[in-house]
Design a protein around this motif. Structure first.
Motif, PDB file in Angstrom:
ATOM      1  N   GLY A 178       0.754  -1.226   0.071  1.00 35.76           N
ATOM      2  CA  GLY A 178      -0.235   0.063  -0.262  1.00 35.76           C
ATOM      3  C   GLY A 178       0.850   1.295   0.059  1.00 35.76           C
ATOM      4  N   GLY A 179       0.222   2.478  -0.491  1.00 40.13           N
ATOM      5  CA  GLY A 179       0.661   3.798  -0.121  1.00 40.13           C
ATOM      6  C   GLY A 179       1.244   4.136  -1.658  1.00 40.13           C
ATOM      7  N   ILE A 180       1.481   3.385  -2.625  1.00 39.46           N
ATOM      8  CA  ILE A 180       2.109   3.693  -3.906  1.00 39.46           C
ATOM      9  C   ILE A 180       0.800   4.079  -4.840  1.00 39.46           C
ATOM     10  CG2 ILE A 180       3.070   3.060  -6.061  1.00 39.46           C
ATOM     11  CD1 ILE A 180       4.532   0.823  -4.542  1.00 39.46           C
ATOM     12  N   THR A 181       1.095   5.562  -5.166  1.00 43.53           N
ATOM     13  CA  THR A 181      -0.004   5.998  -6.110  1.00 43.53           C
ATOM     14  C   THR A 181       0.757   6.360  -7.600  1.00 43.53           C
ATOM     15  OG1 THR A 181       0.539   8.390  -5.780  1.00 43.53           O
ATOM     16  CG2 THR A 181      -0.872   7.047  -4.140  1.00 43.53           C
ATOM     17  N   GLU A 182      -0.365   6.802  -8.156  1.00 45.44           N
ATOM     18  CA  GLU A 182       0.438   7.290  -9.776  1.00 45.44           C
ATOM     19  C   GLU A 182       1.333   8.261  -9.477  1.00 45.44           C
ATOM     20  OE1 GLU A 182      -3.563   6.742 -12.460  1.00 45.44           O
ATOM     21  OE2 GLU A 182      -3.176   8.515 -11.386  1.00 45.44           O
ATOM     22  N   LEU A 183       1.234   9.357  -8.584  1.00 44.06           N
ATOM     23  CA  LEU A 183       2.285  10.397  -8.601  1.00 44.06           C
ATOM     24  C   LEU A 183       3.457   9.793  -7.781  1.00 44.06           C
ATOM     25  CD1 LEU A 183      -0.002  13.501  -7.887  1.00 44.06           C
ATOM     26  CD2 LEU A 183       1.431  13.029 -10.037  1.00 44.06           C
ATOM     27  N   THR A 184       3.395   9.038  -6.964  1.00 42.68           N
ATOM     28  CA  THR A 184       4.589   8.680  -6.099  1.00 42.68           C
ATOM     29  C   THR A 184       5.420   7.698  -7.101  1.00 42.68           C
ATOM     30  OG1 THR A 184       3.411   6.690  -5.031  1.00 42.68           O
ATOM     31  CG2 THR A 184       3.625   8.855  -3.853  1.00 42.68           C
ATOM     32  N   ALA A 185       4.864   6.719  -7.744  1.00 39.86           N
ATOM     33  CA  ALA A 185       5.439   5.660  -8.744  1.00 39.86           C
ATOM     34  C   ALA A 185       5.986   6.555  -9.853  1.00 39.86           C
ATOM     35  CB  ALA A 185       4.229   5.076  -9.264  1.00 39.86           C
ATOM     36  N   GLN A 186       5.190   7.947 -10.347  1.00 40.02           N
ATOM     37  CA  GLN A 186       6.103   8.824 -11.299  1.00 40.02           C
ATOM     38  C   GLN A 186       7.464   9.315 -10.508  1.00 40.02           C
ATOM     39  OE1 GLN A 186       3.637  11.411 -13.535  1.00 40.02           O
ATOM     40  NE2 GLN A 186       5.099  13.041 -13.387  1.00 40.02           N
ATOM     41  N   ALA A 187       7.350   9.603  -9.347  1.00 40.07           N
ATOM     42  CA  ALA A 187       8.544  10.276  -8.751  1.00 40.07           C
ATOM     43  C   ALA A 187       9.735   9.244  -8.466  1.00 40.07           C
ATOM     44  CB  ALA A 187       7.982  10.690  -7.468  1.00 40.07           C
ATOM     45  N   LYS A 188       9.187   7.911  -8.318  1.00 39.23           N
ATOM     46  CA  LYS A 188      10.073   6.969  -8.059  1.00 39.23           C
ATOM     47  C   LYS A 188      11.069   6.721  -9.597  1.00 39.23           C
ATOM     48  CE  LYS A 188      12.306   3.670  -5.812  1.00 39.23           C
ATOM     49  NZ  LYS A 188      12.969   4.004  -4.621  1.00 39.23           N
ATOM     50  N   ILE A 189      10.396   6.693 -10.472  1.00 38.14           N
ATOM     51  CA  ILE A 189      11.140   6.359 -11.841  1.00 38.14           C
ATOM     52  C   ILE A 189      11.929   7.603 -12.033  1.00 38.14           C
ATOM     53  CG2 ILE A 189       9.065   7.366 -13.351  1.00 38.14           C
ATOM     54  CD1 ILE A 189      12.054   4.707 -14.151  1.00 38.14           C
ATOM     55  N   GLU A 190      11.715   8.926 -11.891  1.00 40.30           N
ATOM     56  CA  GLU A 190      12.448  10.115 -12.063  1.00 40.30           C
ATOM     57  C   GLU A 190      13.437  10.150 -10.984  1.00 40.30           C
ATOM     58  OE1 GLU A 190       9.736  13.377 -11.592  1.00 40.30           O
ATOM     59  OE2 GLU A 190       8.723  12.830 -13.569  1.00 40.30           O
ATOM     60  N   GLU A 191      13.482   9.486  -9.730  1.00 45.10           N
ATOM     61  CA  GLU A 191      14.600   9.587  -8.833  1.00 45.10           C
ATOM     62  C   GLU A 191      15.426   8.273  -9.381  1.00 45.10           C
ATOM     63  OE1 GLU A 191      14.915   6.970  -4.747  1.00 45.10           O
ATOM     64  OE2 GLU A 191      13.183   8.422  -4.812  1.00 45.10           O
ATOM     65  N   LEU A 192      14.787   7.273  -9.918  1.00 43.06           N
ATOM     66  CA  LEU A 192      16.096   6.146 -10.541  1.00 43.06           C
ATOM     67  C   LEU A 192      16.701   6.708 -11.592  1.00 43.06           C
ATOM     68  CD1 LEU A 192      13.679   3.162  -9.621  1.00 43.06           C
ATOM     69  CD2 LEU A 192      15.622   3.656  -8.687  1.00 43.06           C
ATOM     70  N   ARG A 193      15.949   7.473 -12.404  1.00 43.71           N
ATOM     71  CA  ARG A 193      16.810   8.118 -13.637  1.00 43.71           C
ATOM     72  C   ARG A 193      17.996   8.844 -13.286  1.00 43.71           C
ATOM     73  NH1 ARG A 193      12.029   7.320 -16.837  1.00 43.71           N
ATOM     74  NH2 ARG A 193      12.586   5.920 -18.636  1.00 43.71           N
ATOM     75  N   ALA A 194      17.507   9.902 -12.260  1.00 47.20           N
ATOM     76  CA  ALA A 194      18.539  10.709 -11.871  1.00 47.20           C
ATOM     77  C   ALA A 194      19.724  10.168 -11.288  1.00 47.20           C
ATOM     78  CB  ALA A 194      17.663  11.821 -10.896  1.00 47.20           C
ATOM     79  N   GLU A 195      19.764   8.923 -10.813  1.00 51.11           N
ATOM     80  CA  GLU A 195      20.685   8.365 -10.120  1.00 51.11           C
ATOM     81  C   GLU A 195      21.795   7.748 -11.477  1.00 51.11           C
ATOM     82  OE1 GLU A 195      19.548   5.034  -8.367  1.00 51.11           O
ATOM     83  OE2 GLU A 195      18.400   6.156  -6.568  1.00 51.11           O
TER      84      GLU A 195
END
Length: 608
Positions: free
Chosen positions: A347-364
């Motif tokens: 629980g706790g994953i939303t469309e926006l938090t998932a979007q933020a996660k992929i952006e965080e992983l790319r930024a690495e």
């Protein structure tokens, strides 16, 4: 692909109605009977900076493509099938009608104007945001009704009190180790084509062409690393029109060494008036704006832009860099899939938090500097809207059930990426598995294509789309588009679609080095959307008595969710390709993962 979908309040709809009323008042004061507001900037760009979003301001519709026409008693928005669902939602209650482009019963903008403008009336638009070709076509067809064209007014500017300023983002030089070709070499090639055409001047207005020619990138359009500029090239002179304050010292020095003259951005309008009448001028009539066109007094205008084709055929350096960028991008996507699969049930994953996660992983990842477009993070029925993008108002939590679609990409110093994966979050019914497997099959069939040189994208589209057609369904968009090198995520002239669309120059002959997306889909309104997208490079195969054969090399590497696939629905050739592809994914991506991630990836790249 990249636009946010807002759910409008009644207050927002009232704003739109008030703006239309004010626009009509100004139209009346200037005796204008119909006014056109397209999506473009002064360069006919697909995606534009905030200053240029006049069509969104007057209509509320914020898709990337569309034109508004306003008369005394009518307002309509023309857009294509990618945006029908979005436009219907955003136009509701505004007084603006949706005009569905390409659908039987709906006229084109030109047909509407011909049918509805009275004899001797006036059509207005800002000539800087209408292409020369469209402006000339309207002038010709409306002349039969003695309709006057008034292109000097930006009426939206008169009612847009808080209009954003033009971008002042800084430009930067893209090193030749990433471009594979110097500015001097590119100018030489362009001048050779000018000489072949007998042209003394080449006026270029397309932002990505200018960025490519001058090995210059910037930030004037979100996610597209371009600089607002024009250029005029002659046999012995190059003038670059832009805001010089955007140029860092190293780029100024490069331009000085190449004898490139820097002039103010808006000086191009007066400059082209000085091209002698008898000279031959190269332009791209689909991109040159109507105002500049009318300032060129030369009688011989040739509609040809060589850099469009040069830019599309990536050189070996660009291809090597792009392959490297895709490994980094594949690592980010694979890590995202691992994270999603292992955490969605908590629980706790939303469309926006998932979007933020992929952006965080790319930024690495090394050399990442931006996303290549605004991510489409869409759960369940939201994914049926091809260009959906989540907002706080529409954001929903992902559950361990159904499907989640992520369409995203990155801008790296060594390449531009665009990838879509649809992830299975729980048990699927037979229809969802059929649709998922069918999309994968279509993508594989196009990946396996072998064809004679001379084929266009529309010759091959059936290989992909035919799987869906056999089920009696379709997706209302192209199957793929060209991609720039550290440039626009949509790039002409290559693409895949089943029929020619004149206003979309994306069905050229497929040449060696062209990178094109391969992204079929199924979109069922109110239920689900499925898309799988890889990028493929056109390559030469064998040449024999039948001619030069061509094929594709896949350069996108990330797992395709096997939880959505029914192997019984696939041919042996399709299964063999998927197994080969997943072997490549494990080989290329695995070494960049943690031990736990790598063990997990074994399962999702297993042979089926």
């Amino acid at each position: 692909m990249t636009q946010r979908i807002d759910i409008f309040t009644e207050g927002k709809k009232m704003d739109i109605r008030e703006r239309l009323s004010k626009l009509r008042e100004i139209m009346a004061s200037k005796n204008i009977d119909a006014y056109m507001v397209p999506s473009a900037d002064f360069h006919q760009s697909e995606y534009v900076g905030e200053y240029f979003k006049s069509r969104e301001f007057i209509s509320g519709f914020n898709g990337s493509a569309g034109t508004v026409i306003v008369t005394k008693d009518f307002a309509g928005l023309w857009t294509d099938g990618r945006y029908f669902i979005q436009a219907e939602k955003q136009l509701e209650g505004t007084g603006i009608e949706l005009m569905k482009m390409g659908v039987e019963g709906f006229p084109t903008t030109t047909e509407f104007l011909v049918a509805n403008l009275p004899e001797g009336s006036v059509l207005g638009f800002d000539g800087r945001v209408i292409s020369a070709n469209e402006g000339n076509e309207l002038t010709a067809v409306l002349a039969e009704k003695n309709v006057k064209i008034e292109y000097q007014y930006d009426l939206i500017d008169e009612i847009w009190a808080e209009r954003p300023a033009l971008s002042d983002a800084k430009a930067f030089a893209l090193d030749v180790k990433f471009t594979g070709e110097s500015i001097a070499s590119k100018l030489t090639r362009i001048r050779e084509k000018m000489a072949e055409k007998g042209a003394s001047h080449h006026v270029i207005t397309t932002l990505d062409d200018i960025a490519w020619i001058f090995n210059m990138r910037g930030g004037d359009v979100a996610h597209s690393p371009v600089v607002l500029a024009y250029t005029v090239i002659t046999a012995d002179k190059v003038c670059l029109f832009l805001d010089e304050t955007k140029l860092p010292e190293d780029l100024k020095a490069i331009f000085a060494a190449e004898k490139i003259e820097i002039l103010p951005y808006n000086d191009v309008y007066e400059f082209v008036k000085g091209i002698p009448t008898g000279e031959k001028v190269l332009v791209d009539g689909t991109k040159l704006n109507y105002a500049i066109f009318n300032n060129i007094v030369a009688e011989k205008i040739v509609d040809y832009n060589p850099s469009l084709f040069f830019k599309a055929c990536k050189n070996e350096t660009e291809l090597a860099c792009t392959r490297n960028a895709h490994i980094k991008d594949g690592v980010a996507i694979t890590k995202f899939m691992y994270w999603l699969k292992n955490n969605v049930a908590k629980g706790g994953i939303t469309e926006l938090t998932a979007q933020a996660k992929i952006e965080e992983l790319r930024a690495e990842q090394k050399d990442f500097f931006d996303t290549s477009f605004g991510s489409i993070s869409a759960y369940k029925e939201h994914a049926a809207m091809m260009h959906y993008s989540s907002t706080p108002e529409t954001d929903v939590e992902l559950k361990p059930e159904h499907l989640y679609l992520l369409d995203s990409g990155g801008q790296y110093l060594d390449g531009t990426t665009d990838i879509t994966r649809t992830f299975v979050l729980g048990e699927l019914n037979d229809e969802l598995k059929l649709h998922f497997t069918s999309v994968v099959r279509g993508m594989i069939n196009l990946s396996l294509a072998k064809f004679l040189y001379g084929c266009h994208g529309y010759n091959l589209d059936i290989l992909c789309r035919g799987v869906m057609w056999k089920m009696g369904i379709d997706y209302q968009c192209g199957t793929g588009h060209g991609i720039g090198h550290v440039l626009n995520v949509h790039e002409a002239p290559n693409g895949f679609r089943w029929r020619l669309v004149p206003e979309r120059f994306d069905s050229a002959v497929l040449e060696e080095g062209m990178i094109t997306t391969n992204e079929p889909g199924v979109y069922i309104e109110g239920s689900h959307g499925i898309r799988i997208e890889n990028e493929i490079v056109c390559k030469k195969a064998e040449k024999n008595l039948y001619g030069q054969f061509m094929n594709f090399e896949v350069i996108t590497f990330a797992p395709i969710d096997l939880d959505g696939i029914d192997p019984e629905l696939m041919t042996k050739e399709e299964r063999d390709y998927l197994n080969w592809y997943h072997g490549q994914v494990f080989e290329k991506i695995g070494p960049h993962l943690t031990e736990e991630e790598r063990e997990w990836l074994k399962g999702y790249t297993r042979a089926i």
